[in-house]
Design an enzyme around this catalytic site. Structure first.
Site, PDB file in Angstrom:
ATOM      1  N   CYS C  87       0.842  -1.204   0.000  1.00 46.26           N
ATOM      2  CA  CYS C  87       0.000   0.000   0.000  1.00 46.26           C
ATOM      3  C   CYS C  87       0.877   1.254   0.000  1.00 46.26           C
ATOM      4  CB  CYS C  87      -0.953  -0.031   1.196  1.00 46.26           C
ATOM      5  SG  CYS C  87      -2.304   1.145   1.070  1.00 46.26           S
ATOM      6  N   HIS C 196      -3.453  -5.758   1.328  1.00 41.28           N
ATOM      7  CA  HIS C 196      -2.686  -5.916   2.561  1.00 41.28           C
ATOM      8  C   HIS C 196      -2.568  -7.379   3.003  1.00 41.28           C
ATOM      9  CE1 HIS C 196      -2.418  -1.623   3.859  1.00 41.28           C
ATOM     10  NE2 HIS C 196      -3.345  -1.532   2.927  1.00 41.28           N
ATOM     11  N   GLU C 198      -0.622  -8.548   5.202  1.00 38.67           N
ATOM     12  CA  GLU C 198      -0.408  -8.642   6.656  1.00 38.67           C
ATOM     13  C   GLU C 198      -1.721  -8.655   7.427  1.00 38.67           C
ATOM     14  OE1 GLU C 198      -0.448  -5.962   4.977  1.00 38.67           O
ATOM     15  OE2 GLU C 198      -0.700  -4.153   6.183  1.00 38.67           O
TER      16      GLU C 198
END
Lengths: 77, 760, 225
Positions: C87, C196, C198
């Site tokens: 991002c 994302h 994560e």
């Protein structure tokens, strides 16, 4: 202290959804006859001493992203 | 030498304390600043002289409705007087936010606050700074902010001005909260013409800290240094919050635009990180955020709480505009600022940590002996006041109250008499119309503009009944939060309406499997100068205090927003209630979506013919009248016990609260969550089964193997369970036996199309 | 000893803790790196996390790119250090010219957060070697300036050289050209993704655990090296 103005615009080939949104709103507000709007940024720099080449570099490395933006420098340094 | 005596000095004549003493008869514009005659007389009495220009400005702000709670105080006392006995409350009302013990050495602080008036004038910045303000309240307690929620109320969805307000408010909340890195885990979105011109933009923040690291605001320790942290101070927002929130809007609200503050979430993020590092290293004696009334409020409140004196030199405050005058500096509501009290030995460390994060930090004064707040401007006192006279000893009003003249007539117009759908086809049409209505439709057009994932601990977020956050990656302790309010119910019966809002938030928390333990509230009402509004307020606060007592969930703090009215017309009285619940192990949470084929659907609780104030009456008949659904807190508690025990024993596959729109709404949302169908059969009247809004009910899905154990558990807790159908993962339709069947695609098209069509 | 993966914190980084958590869950040793510190402290790979570095006030990633830590990262990335930008990190990599193109304002002008279906297009990079070619995954997307743009020639080159790492499936969440969700440099050690990973490493908090493979991929690469 002299003032330098740097205008940054998206390159013509890069879609500008913000400008487009403004253009789309105009007829609803009764403004006709505007066929296109593009939105950019304006930087006003108070400069003490900086030469043209340095100004170019400043605009090219930080103020604008040359991948998607163009810039123009006005006023005198 | 004072500026006024300096020969040739260009500064305007400064109204110093000595000047005020020497010129007792100067006419002062106290009425224009909002002080009443007797209030001004009291200021003179307290000071034994006329106030300086700066002092006058300070008293007018601190004694405003917004800062002093002068109209609400006598009613809010009930939250303390009727507070249930509890051992979880570590800090109660009065500090910036309440703090509760959640176990494992952790404490949680949470609070909901309004930013209604600024959000109408400038929706983006109004909503953004609302988030910023509540986040600083939580930070001030010593906590790391970990999530936000936004209960929102707008005017009619199809009103021409609503699109402007909705787009601005939602972008502002997202723009600020996303940039701050706080997950937005829930809230509400309600449309009602009563909020036209008076949108309600409430913001909730929750934070967590070690239970032994709570920070308080008291400025203690003579010689300690007063440090201003964060943004520079400018004219933007002068008198903003306090002025805006202390009077009704009249024509020409545009003129008020300059008083709305502009938010800078990047600075706030750095302010948060630097303050947390200060707390971790134990460098802070006392701390207070600068919100409404800026430095005026922060200096007087910290000094008052510490029973100390304080001396501040205003010329040390970093300014955006050099020409600002003392009273402007003190009243400025520039955002992203905190006031910290630190020992002289620790000052260098504090400044170094601020510098590491690129946060401006300036020593502006010190804690002094005695009980005077003395503020100087280039050495000359311009303020010399007892701080408690501003912070704690403001005026208190017993405003007149009157039951609204039309209340009886309103209560006599029962919605139970309205014509109802008779056939299966009519029921289906009703269902599709209702789920497409702005109040019941899918809200993801709004919630997708908020980051729900950041920080990586979000277990449940909207559209679930409550937001659920993991607090510990070791113990999996967690919390659930829900906010609810129903202005229509509260209009019909303010006492019951406040209790129904509490009951719904309490139920929403319990539905996820968390045990509700504490309450915050944001009380949004019209003008306190209107006796009928004051009656609503008194009824609602009494109802809430008594229900909190019964459910043993203390009010930990909150906020009152008055003057939500345009001309003589007040909004529906709208108490918004936030309930905090705790999980011992957040892995036991119950989600709302149906998933497993063959799971058995039950409705828990008892339905009856309760349609007044309902979404059905509103959407299908544009009707508001009668009495709201009956409050039954004993049943709410029994239901919660089932939902919590069921989650702990892993007996509940999915659960969803029944509230606005009744069982029909719950079924549609539970099916659409994972695109799974259901077959349902009623033994009672299908219309009432689907659309009545009786309270203390939930829809649950139970694996067939667990049905026996689950129904036994319901019996044990005295909760009625009615088997209504099964989950069918292959049908892709919601079928109501003998009435109608509707495909999930058709439901989804109706449910999801509304907000994008209205606001894109 | 397990490989060390550094995660940079810029002022305004937000998903840095989440990236550190994902690194830990993948089995590597997470090392926090600070923007003012030019040293990489001996890490074997670097993650530039999501967030709003410097408030995104000029352009997303434009100021972070000039921080001391980035000078070292750019240098070492050119010598093969595995670098992942997520991002805002992707935006920083483009601004630093480690990756071609740029990220512009979403075409619908809204920030958008949703669980996004993706197709993994390239499995020969340091960060995607654990996926199978064409694998479909679901991880969260959340951005306001995630529309990947580049000129036609650059796009064609990316396609031809297999540098398009992932594409959006279903509805394109931001108007990215050619549905691009992530790209790599020619060597495959530098990867930028807009969604994302994560936030999809634990079943409890993510829509899936599909994102974990990004972090185990680099581990595999480092252990094999």
């Amino acid at each position: 202290m002299p003032r330098v103005v740097v205008d940054v615009m998206l390159k013509p080939e890069i879609a500008d959804p913000q400008g487009q949104a403004i253009a789309n709103a105009l007829p609803n507000l009764g403004f006709t006859g505007v066929s296109s709007v593009r939105q950019g940024k304006r930087f006003e720099l108070e400069v003490e001493s900086i030469d043209e080449a340095q100004l170019q570099k400043l605009a090219d490395t930080l103020l604008a992203n040359p991948v998607i933006e163009t810039y123009s420098i006005r006023g005198q340094a | 030498m004072s500026a006024s005596q300096a020969p040739g000095h260009l500064a305007p004549v400064l109204d110093t304390v000595s000047a005020a003493t020497n010129s007792p008869d100067v006419e002062q514009p106290y009425r224009e600043l909002g002080l009443a005659d007797d209030e001004y007389a009291r200021v003179r009495d307290i000071l034994g002289r006329r106030p300086t220009q700066t002092e006058l400005a300070m008293y007018s702000i601190m004694w405003s409705e917004h800062c002093s709670y002068k109209s609400s105080k006598v009613h809010l006392r009930q939250f303390g007087e009727k507070a249930p006995k509890t051992d979880v409350l570590l800090v109660g009302m009065g500090e910036n936010a309440g703090v509760v013990d959640v176990g494992d050495g952790m404490a949680v602080t949470f609070k909901v606050e309004s930013h209604n008036h600024p959000s109408y004038i400038e929706p983006y910045q109004g909503a953004a700074t609302g988030v910023g303000g509540i986040v600083r309240d939580i930070l001030t307690m010593g906590a790391r902010p970990i999530a936000v929620m936004d209960p929102l109320r707008f005017g009619a969805a199809d009103h021409p001005d609503t699109k402007r307000v909705v787009n601005g408010v939602v972008a502002g909340i997202g723009g600020y909260g996303n940039c701050l890195g706080l997950p937005n885990i829930g809230g509400e979105v309600v449309f009602d013409s009563s909020y036209q011109g008076n949108p309600l933009v409430n913001a909730l923040c929750v934070g967590v800290m070690p239970a032994d690291r709570i920070q308080l605001s008291a400025a203690k320790g003579v010689g300690n240094i007063v440090v201003l942290l964060g943004a520079t101070t400018g004219r933007a927002g002068l008198g903003g919050v306090s002025v805006l929130a202390s009077a009704s809007f009249e024509e020409g609200a545009e003129d008020a635009r300059p008083t709305v503050q502009v938010g800078d979430p990047f600075t706030e993020k750095l302010l948060i990180e630097s303050c947390l590092e200060l707390f971790e290293q134990g460098l802070v004696v006392g701390i207070q955020d600068l919100g409404g009334a800026g430095l005026t409020c922060a200096t007087t409140e910290t000094a008052a709480a510490g029973r100390s004196g304080m001396r501040v030199e205003l010329s040390t405050v970093p300014l955006r505009e050099a020409s600002m005058e003392p009273h402007e500096i003190l009243a400025s509501e520039s955002q992203e600022r905190m006031l910290a009290i630190v020992t002289p030995e620790n000052l260098p460390k504090v400044l170094a940590i601020a510098d590491k994060w690129g946060v401006l930090a300036t020593a502006i004064g010190e804690v002094t002996d005695g009980d005077r707040l003395v503020i100087t401007w280039h050495g000359d006192p311009v303020v010399d006041v007892p701080p408690r006279s501003l912070a704690d000893e403001g005026p208190v009003y017993h405003r007149p109250m009157a039951r609204p003249a039309d209340q009886d007539e309103l209560n006599s117009q029962h919605a139970e008499r309205l014509p109802r759908p008779r056939t299966g086809a009519e029921l289906k049409r009703t269902l599709l119309t209702m789920i497409a209505s702005p109040n019941l439709c899918d809200k993801s057009w709004i919630t997708e503009q908020y980051d729900r994932y950041v920080l990586g601990n979000t277990v449940l977020a909207q559209p679930e009944d409550a937001g659920v956050i993991r607090l510990s990656e070791e113990s999996y302790r967690g919390i659930a939060l829900s906010t609810d309010g129903n202005g229509r119910y509260t209009k019909l019966d303010p006492y019951a309406g406040a209790q129904l809002a509490l009951a719904e938030a309490y139920r929403n928390v319990a539905v996820t499997g968390a045990r509700p333990i504490a309450v915050t509230n944001c009380l949004n009402f019209g003008s306190p100068e209107d006796p009928e509004v004051m009656w609503q307020f008194a009824q609602a606060t009494t109802g809430l205090a008594e229900a909190c007592q019964t459910l043993r969930t203390p009010v930990t703090g909150g906020n009152v927003s008055f003057y939500n009215q345009t001309g003589d017309t007040a909004i529906h009285p709208t108490p918004v209630i936030g309930v905090l619940g705790v999980f011992d192990d957040v892995r036991q949470r119950t989600p709302m979506g149906l998933r497993n084929n063959g799971d058995v659907l039950f409705v828990l609780g008892t339905n009856s013919e309760e349609l007044s104030g309902s979404e059905w009456a509103s959407i299908m008949h544009n009707h508001l009248g009668g009495r709201p659904p009956r409050v039954d807190l004993a049943r709410e508690e029994a239901l919660a016990n089932v939902l919590i025990a069921g989650a702990q024993e892993s007996l509940i596959a999915a659960a969803h609260d029944l509230s606005g729109g009744g069982l029909a709404q719950a079924l549609v949302e539970s099916c659409l969550r994972y695109n799974v169908g259901a077959r349902v059969r009623f033994n009672e009247d299908a219309f009432l089964a689907l659309f009545a809004e009786s309270t203390a009910r939930a829809l649950v899905a139970i694996r067939p193997a667990d049905v026996k154990q689950f129904t036994k558990m319901c019996e044990r807790f005295g909760v009625r369970s009615t088997r209504i159908g099964t989950v069918d993962t292959s049908s892709k339709a919601l079928e109501i036996a003998g009435q109608f069947s509707v495909s999930l695609d058709e439901l989804r098209a109706a449910f999801e199309g509304t907000l994008p069509a209205l606001f894109n | 000893m397990s490989p060390k993966v550094g995660v940079v914190t810029f002022p305004g980084s937000l998903d840095d803790r989440d990236a550190l958590r994902a690194v830990r869950i993948s089995g590597a040793e997470p090392i926090p790196l600070w923007h003012k510190d030019a040293s990489l402290h001996g890490v074997d790979a670097v993650v530039l996390p999501g967030g709003f570095s410097y408030g995104d006030y000029l352009r997303a990633g434009a100021i972070a790119r000039f921080s001391p830590v980035m000078t070292t990262i750019v240098e070492q990335a050119r010598q093969g250090l595995p670098v992942l930008g997520i991002c805002n990190g992707f935006q920083v990599l483009c601004e630093a010219h480690l990756l071609p193109g740029a990220l512009a304002r979403n075409s619908h002008l809204h920030f958008r957060n949703r669980d996004q279906r993706l197709r993994i297009e390239a499995t020969n990079t340091s960060w995607t070697n654990g996926y199978s070619a064409g694998q479909e995954i679901v991880i969260p997307v959340k951005n306001g300036e995630g529309r990947y743009v580049a000129d036609e020639r650059t796009l064609d080159e990316l396609e031809a050289r297999g540098q398009i790492v992932a594409r959006y499936l279903g509805s394109n969440p931001n108007g990215s050209l050619r549905d691009i969700a992530g790209i790599s440099n020619e060597a495959g050690n530098v990867v930028g993704v807009m969604p994302h990973p994560e936030h999809a490493v634990e079943a409890l908090t993510g829509p899936s655990t599909d994102g974990l493979v990004i972090f185990t991929s680099v581990l595999r690469k480092l252990v094999a090296a």
